[in-house]
Design a protein around this motif. Structure first.
Motif, short mmCIF file in Angstrom:
data_model
loop_
_atom_site.label_atom_id
_atom_site.label_comp_id
_atom_site.label_asym_id
_atom_site.label_seq_id
_atom_site.Cartn_x
_atom_site.Cartn_y
_atom_site.Cartn_z
N TYR A 23 -10.91 -49.25 12.78
CA TYR A 23 -10.34 -49.38 11.60
C TYR A 23 -9.15 -48.43 11.12
O TYR A 23 -7.86 -48.61 10.74
CB TYR A 23 -11.36 -49.45 10.38
CG TYR A 23 -10.68 -49.27 8.81
CD1 TYR A 23 -9.97 -50.18 8.46
CD2 TYR A 23 -10.89 -48.00 7.98
CE1 TYR A 23 -9.64 -50.18 7.10
CE2 TYR A 23 -10.50 -47.96 6.84
CZ TYR A 23 -9.50 -49.06 6.14
OH TYR A 23 -9.08 -48.95 4.99
N LEU A 24 -9.33 -47.22 11.78
CA LEU A 24 -8.56 -46.10 11.57
C LEU A 24 -7.36 -46.24 12.39
O LEU A 24 -5.98 -45.99 12.09
CB LEU A 24 -8.90 -44.77 11.87
CG LEU A 24 -10.37 -44.23 10.81
CD1 LEU A 24 -10.84 -42.78 11.12
CD2 LEU A 24 -9.66 -44.61 9.29
N SER B 265 4.13 -47.55 4.39
CA SER B 265 3.60 -46.93 5.56
C SER B 265 2.88 -45.56 4.83
O SER B 265 1.63 -45.24 5.51
CB SER B 265 4.73 -46.01 6.35
OG SER B 265 4.15 -45.40 7.29
N LEU B 266 3.39 -45.03 3.66
CA LEU B 266 2.48 -43.95 3.32
C LEU B 266 1.24 -44.59 2.50
O LEU B 266 0.09 -43.75 2.70
CB LEU B 266 3.47 -43.37 2.06
CG LEU B 266 2.73 -42.49 1.37
CD1 LEU B 266 2.44 -40.98 2.06
CD2 LEU B 266 3.56 -41.63 0.20
N ARG C 83 -4.71 -44.48 3.08
CA ARG C 83 -6.13 -44.85 3.21
C ARG C 83 -6.76 -44.24 4.29
O ARG C 83 -7.98 -44.08 4.28
CB ARG C 83 -5.92 -46.38 3.30
CG ARG C 83 -5.63 -47.41 2.01
CD ARG C 83 -5.08 -48.60 2.44
NE ARG C 83 -6.40 -49.30 2.94
CZ ARG C 83 -6.10 -50.64 3.28
NH1 ARG C 83 -5.22 -51.43 3.07
NH2 ARG C 83 -7.37 -51.45 3.66
N LEU C 84 -5.86 -43.93 5.54
CA LEU C 84 -6.66 -43.47 6.54
C LEU C 84 -7.16 -42.11 6.27
O LEU C 84 -8.33 -41.77 6.64
CB LEU C 84 -5.34 -43.35 7.81
CG LEU C 84 -6.01 -43.08 9.06
CD1 LEU C 84 -4.96 -43.49 10.09
CD2 LEU C 84 -6.10 -41.67 9.21
N ALA D 205 -1.56 -38.50 11.20
CA ALA D 205 -1.30 -39.04 9.71
C ALA D 205 -0.91 -38.22 8.86
O ALA D 205 -0.02 -38.71 8.05
CB ALA D 205 -2.84 -39.49 9.18
N HIS D 206 -1.09 -36.91 8.89
CA HIS D 206 -0.35 -36.14 7.96
C HIS D 206 1.21 -35.94 8.28
O HIS D 206 1.99 -35.84 7.54
CB HIS D 206 -0.88 -34.65 7.99
CG HIS D 206 -2.33 -34.51 7.19
ND1 HIS D 206 -2.35 -34.34 5.87
CD2 HIS D 206 -3.82 -34.52 7.82
CE1 HIS D 206 -3.76 -34.40 5.64
NE2 HIS D 206 -4.48 -34.11 6.62
N ARG D 207 1.27 -36.03 9.52
CA ARG D 207 2.75 -35.74 9.89
C ARG D 207 3.53 -36.97 9.52
O ARG D 207 4.50 -37.04 9.04
CB ARG D 207 2.92 -35.64 11.49
CG ARG D 207 2.45 -34.40 12.00
CD ARG D 207 2.88 -34.10 13.55
NE ARG D 207 2.12 -35.00 14.57
CZ ARG D 207 1.25 -34.75 15.06
NH1 ARG D 207 0.30 -33.46 14.77
NH2 ARG D 207 0.64 -35.43 15.95
#
Length: 279
Positions: free
Chosen positions: A186-187, A206-207, A212-213, A223-225
């Motif tokens: 899922y991720l 995108s954000l 959600r991730l 994901a943070h980047r």
């Protein structure tokens, strides 16, 4: 909800080729990803009659490729009961499930019994959200390999819609492994959708995928980047800084670690007001 502590003599069935099993069509969908639910073809939730129905259908759904032995179900549902009484109770339970769900299936039974083994009646439209999730994820990967990126993203989006939470089963080694496998899949799909949206300059979309991730994996630095880059492209530079600080705090709290070099480089680049940040 239910467990799988013993190895039993499952009767394996060949993969189903009918449309209900594989193409997003069903009459009844058994949902194990997130809270247990039954939904019909119109996505309306169905009443199903209590905890033992949930255990029976949930266990059959978790093992949807196999027919399960009667003795196993008796032990699962009535572990301390006399076998004869438990057998009568199982017959009544299966009959009650058929009575409750018969209108959705045109009178057909949702559970089939044959030679002392039980299985879901997938041939008449009983499906499982895990099956649908995997079908659309695999279809997306096939489209991606063929260079059909838009169709891949459509399938990935359909797949993540089925993931309403982690697999709702009692932790044991087998189901924990399956739960983590499904979560990781899922991720991965969410990150693919986030990357595709960013590449198409749909930064808010995108954000949303990235956020959600991060609800499921707060320490995932890629994901943070991506969130930081989205904020920069949306003109919210200060929020990109906050995202970096959040990443720092989560890593320190969870692992006593510092951000990867790529994350630090991106932060420094944004701080210098260079918006064309690296991946």
């Amino acid at each position: 909800m239910f467990c799988d502590d013993e190895k039993v003599d499952f009767v394996q069935r060949p993969p189903l080729s009918h449309s209900h099993a594989q193409t997003g069509s069903w009459s009844i969908l058994i949902c194990l990803l997130g809270p247990f639910r039954l939904v019909n073809a119109h996505h309306a939730e169905l009443e199903y009659g209590g905890e033992r129905v949930e255990m029976l259908l949930g266990y059959l759904a978790l093992h949807h490729t196999a027919a399960l032995p009667r003795d196993m179900l008796l032990t699962l549902l009535w572990p301390d009961s006399d076998p004869a009484l438990a057998g009568q109770s199982l017959n009544s339970l299966v009959y009650g499930v058929r009575k409750a769900l018969k209108e959705e299936l045109g009178g057909a039974p949702p559970v089939i019994q044959n030679n002392g083994h039980y299985r879901l009646n997938c041939e008449v439209g009983v499906s499982v959200d895990i099956v649908q999730f995997e079908y659309f994820a695999q279809s997306g990967e096939q489209h991606a390999r063929a260079g059909e990126l838009h169709l891949a993203d459509v399938c990935y989006h359909r797949a993540v819609e089925f993931y309403q939470g982690d697999l709702c089963v009692t932790p044991d080694p087998q189901t924990l492994i399956e739960r983590e496998r499904l979560r990781a899949r899922y991720l991965t799909l969410l990150m693919r959708l986030a990357d595709a949206s960013y590449g198409a300059q749909r930064y808010a979309e995108s954000l949303s995928y990235v956020q959600r991730l991060l609800l499921y994996d707060p320490c995932r630095e890629d994901a943070h980047r991506l969130a930081m880059r989205c904020y920069v492209q949306m003109g919210e530079r200060a929020q990109a800084f906050r995202q970096y600080r959040l990443c720092q705090e989560l890593l320190r709290h969870e692992f006593d670690a510092i951000p990867e070099q790529a994350t630090v480089v991106l932060f420094d680049q944004i701080r210098r007001d260079q918006t064309s940040a690296p991946s």
